[in-house]
Scaffold this motif. Structure first.
Motif, mmCIF file in Angstrom:
data_model
loop_
_atom_site.group_PDB
_atom_site.id
_atom_site.type_symbol
_atom_site.label_atom_id
_atom_site.label_comp_id
_atom_site.label_asym_id
_atom_site.label_seq_id
_atom_site.Cartn_x
_atom_site.Cartn_y
_atom_site.Cartn_z
ATOM 1 N N ILE A 359 0.868 -1.180 0.000
ATOM 2 C CA ILE A 359 0.000 0.000 0.000
ATOM 3 C C ILE A 359 0.899 1.222 0.000
ATOM 4 C CG2 ILE A 359 -0.212 0.322 2.520
ATOM 5 C CD1 ILE A 359 -3.287 0.784 1.854
ATOM 6 N N GLY A 360 0.481 2.273 -0.684
ATOM 7 C CA GLY A 360 1.348 3.436 -0.780
ATOM 8 C C GLY A 360 0.597 4.698 -1.130
ATOM 9 N N ASP A 361 1.318 5.797 -1.111
ATOM 10 C CA ASP A 361 0.747 7.115 -1.384
ATOM 11 C C ASP A 361 1.813 7.962 -2.076
ATOM 12 O OD1 ASP A 361 -0.583 9.491 -1.471
ATOM 13 O OD2 ASP A 361 -0.870 9.692 0.685
ATOM 14 N N VAL A 362 1.542 8.319 -3.332
ATOM 15 C CA VAL A 362 2.436 9.205 -4.075
ATOM 16 C C VAL A 362 2.062 10.649 -3.753
ATOM 17 C CG1 VAL A 362 3.099 9.988 -6.379
ATOM 18 C CG2 VAL A 362 2.851 7.548 -5.907
ATOM 19 N N VAL A 363 3.042 11.468 -3.452
ATOM 20 C CA VAL A 363 2.786 12.857 -3.081
ATOM 21 C C VAL A 363 2.109 13.594 -4.237
ATOM 22 C CG1 VAL A 363 3.858 15.053 -2.451
ATOM 23 C CG2 VAL A 363 4.691 12.914 -1.455
ATOM 24 N N GLY A 364 1.039 14.316 -3.938
ATOM 25 C CA GLY A 364 0.339 15.099 -4.951
ATOM 26 C C GLY A 364 -1.140 14.807 -4.948
ATOM 27 N N ALA A 374 0.837 4.812 -10.852
ATOM 28 C CA ALA A 374 0.914 3.688 -11.787
ATOM 29 C C ALA A 374 2.371 3.280 -12.035
ATOM 30 C CB ALA A 374 0.238 4.065 -13.103
ATOM 31 N N GLN A 375 3.245 4.283 -12.161
ATOM 32 C CA GLN A 375 4.663 3.974 -12.373
ATOM 33 C C GLN A 375 5.247 3.207 -11.184
ATOM 34 O OE1 GLN A 375 6.173 7.985 -13.101
ATOM 35 N NE2 GLN A 375 6.587 7.419 -15.225
ATOM 36 N N ILE A 406 14.315 7.209 -12.490
ATOM 37 C CA ILE A 406 13.493 6.837 -13.646
ATOM 38 C C ILE A 406 12.101 7.451 -13.578
ATOM 39 C CG2 ILE A 406 12.484 4.919 -14.929
ATOM 40 C CD1 ILE A 406 14.740 3.148 -13.942
ATOM 41 N N ALA A 407 11.424 7.231 -12.457
ATOM 42 C CA ALA A 407 10.018 7.647 -12.355
ATOM 43 C C ALA A 407 9.900 9.159 -12.174
ATOM 44 C CB ALA A 407 9.346 6.930 -11.191
ATOM 45 N N GLU A 408 8.789 9.688 -12.646
ATOM 46 C CA GLU A 408 8.497 11.114 -12.493
ATOM 47 C C GLU A 408 7.651 11.305 -11.234
ATOM 48 O OE1 GLU A 408 6.684 12.318 -16.098
ATOM 49 O OE2 GLU A 408 8.419 11.841 -17.339
ATOM 50 N N VAL A 409 8.224 10.904 -10.096
ATOM 51 C CA VAL A 409 7.530 10.955 -8.817
ATOM 52 C C VAL A 409 8.413 11.713 -7.832
ATOM 53 C CG1 VAL A 409 6.655 9.591 -6.890
ATOM 54 C CG2 VAL A 409 6.323 8.785 -9.235
#
Length: 545
Positions: A359-364, A374-375, A406-409
């Motif tokens: 489980i996770g949470d990408v900032v934004g 998704a990335q 790599i990722a745009e996160v």
């Protein structure tokens, strides 16, 4: 007190309000306390913002005198305006803290004989400019179409008319009568019986509403306009509208967006005797021009939000079937259009002996966050599957490096766990935490505790610190809950309070079926003032492996 009562400090800030005041104003205590009474509630007789220096109520408060008044209108929670009588008197908040008590109540209605009523005076040029300025401010501060329509009604009725009717075009060029509002006995009333789908727009009809929906200029209308043989279904509905509302005069103007016609606004008069004239058309066109820009922005944002939510839902996986284990997941989008987040969960097999939980949470809070989610999820699956026996911390470390290069996160939090059946026939959880809220373990007898063992920092910082693994043995019939911060965070309270609330609720639901367990947590724990999305992943062990 049965009368609506509000306590103010010496500067006009709301300190307290009783239940009668909350009901009358349509606002909760949290929406009132801390706000400035004058700025939030009080307007002049035309519904305009009143300068503080001209407000008799505020003047009495500052002077410490007792005064009564019937002037002005008050803004309800839905944006509508109502006339109320008021009484303000000094009220001591403490030994050295002066304040005031305001009582609000319905004004005494004076029965007038027919013909005695006087229409409001026409707006002056300065009042027109003030109305346009307030319209711009009110409409540009919301990205919700329904809210924008209700705000415009509150600005124009009864200031300009007794009725407001919005006919909107959908993306398929279908017409819907989205909102019909009437001003009656000092209150704005929504007429749902007059709302609903409308016939299609005729291509060559000269009738005012048909022309407005095709983007033609604004025009005047009245009952006689639609008395003849109808030339379309729109004309039939307009004849019914004038008959039901009693409007004797109306103005109709198109609502134009940047590229297309979005609909039409009709303002009508039934109670006041003065009829609309051609001199009223420029003001109406200025109002609908501002409305068109606001609706265009709101629709664009809602379209982007829908794309993000759809992408997010489709990217969230189907849970695998694990013999002996129950698994349930929930995803709840943000309650307001201002937030589309990057919350996610995942569960997949790591060969035949173990399964991964994440489980996770990408900032934004936008489409970029959903794309970043998704990335991260796809890279995690690839890294975990390529080394199924690796510790979760090793997989997360590799993912962290990929996120950096790599990722745009920008940054992300997550928990990765590996669940498998041990030699003792109990389910074992090996997990690592990267800056995420701790897992919650609830036993069958209702004991709940957080697995707050040492954990690493969030992804994307480049700190390169060690990431520890922890092993937890899951008791029989226990529930493991992974969740995102939208379930426990509130802008007005500490996260510790939210975590304690979650722990107590989860303990009380320990024996609920797992789907109901998750639904009840979402209903009972998620703060009302949280504008973040929420993801849950729950796992329950069997009585015996």
């Amino acid at each position: 007190m049965k009368t609506s009562a509000i306590v103010l400090d010496d500067d006009g800030g709301i300190v307290a309000a009783n239940e009668a005041a909350q009901r009358m104003l349509g606002r909760s205590l949290a929406e009132l306390v801390g706000e400035d009474f004058h700025d939030l509630l009080h307007r002049d007789d035309h519904g305009n913002a009143m300068p503080r220096t001209r407000c008799p109520l505020r003047k009495a408060l500052l002077e410490g005198s007792t005064r009564h008044g019937d002037t002005g209108r008050f803004v309800l929670g839905d944006g509508s305006l109502v006339p109320l009588s008021w009484l303000v008197t000094p009220y001591s908040l403490g030994a050295k803290e002066p304040g005031g008590l305001v009582l609000l109540y319905e004004p005494t209605q004076v029965k007038l004989r027919k013909g005695d009523e006087e229409d409001p005076a026409p707006l002056t040029e300065l009042e027109r400019l003030a109305l346009l300025a307030e319209t711009t401010t009110r409409l540009t501060s919301t990205l919700d179409v329904d809210e924008a329509l209700h705000r415009l009604v509150a600005l124009t009725v009864p200031r300009l008319a007794d009725w407001a009717v919005f006919d909107l075009l959908t993306e398929r060029d279908e017409v819907t009568r989205a909102l019909v509002m009437e001003h009656k006995d000092g209150v704005l009333i929504e007429r749902e019986d007059l709302q609903g789908p409308m016939p299609p727009v005729p291509e060559e009809s000269p009738m005012p509403l048909s022309r407005a929906l095709r983007g033609a200029a604004s025009s005047l209308a009245g009952p006689s306009t639609y008395q003849g043989e109808p030339d379309s279904g729109i004309a039939v509905e307009q004849h019914r509208l004038f008959a039901e509302t009693g409007m004797h005069s109306a103005v109709i103007a198109p609502i134009r967006g940047l590229r297309d016609v979005l609909g039409a606004l009709t303002l009508g008069r039934s109670q006041r005797r003065a009829r609309f004239t051609a001199a009223d058309l420029p003001l109406l066109e200025d109002l609908t021009r501002r409305t068109g820009l606001a609706l265009d922005n709101a629709r664009l944002y809602q379209r982007q939000r829908k794309v993000a939510e759809t992408m997010q839902r489709h990217l969230l996986p189907q849970l695998p079937s694990v013999p002996g284990l129950e698994m349930t997941a929930r995803y709840l989008p943000a309650p307001h259009a201002s937030s589309v987040g990057g919350d996610w969960y995942d569960a997949f097999a790591l060969g035949s002996e173990a399964h991964a939980l994440a489980i996770g949470d990408v900032v934004g809070h936008d489409l970029d966050a959903a794309a970043g989610m998704a990335q991260v999820r796809n890279m995690l699956r690839a890294f975990a599957w390529s080394q199924p026996s690796a510790d979760p911390s090793a997989v997360v470390k590799q993912l962290d490096e990929a996120v950096m290069h790599i990722a745009e996160v920008p940054m992300a939090t997550m928990i990765l766990a590996r669940v498998s059946l041990g030699d003792d026939r109990l389910w074992h959880l090996r997990w690592t935490n990267a800056g995420h809220p701790p897992p919650l373990l609830v036993t069958h007898d209702g004991q709940a505790r957080y697995l707050d063992d040492p954990h690493g920092i969030l992804l994307g910082t480049g700190a390169g610190r060690p990431r520890p693994d922890t092993v937890t043995v899951l008791p029989p019939r226990a529930t493991l809950l992974l969740y995102t911060d939208g379930l426990v965070e509130s802008p007005h309270h500490s996260i510790d309070r939210g975590l304690d609330r979650l722990r107590r609720h989860a303990a009380s639901l320990a024996r609920r079926p797992l789907p109901r367990f998750c639904d009840s947590l979402l209903d009972g724990v998620r703060p009302d003032d949280n504008d973040d999305d929420v993801a849950l992943l729950a796992l329950r062990t069997p009585a015996r492996a």
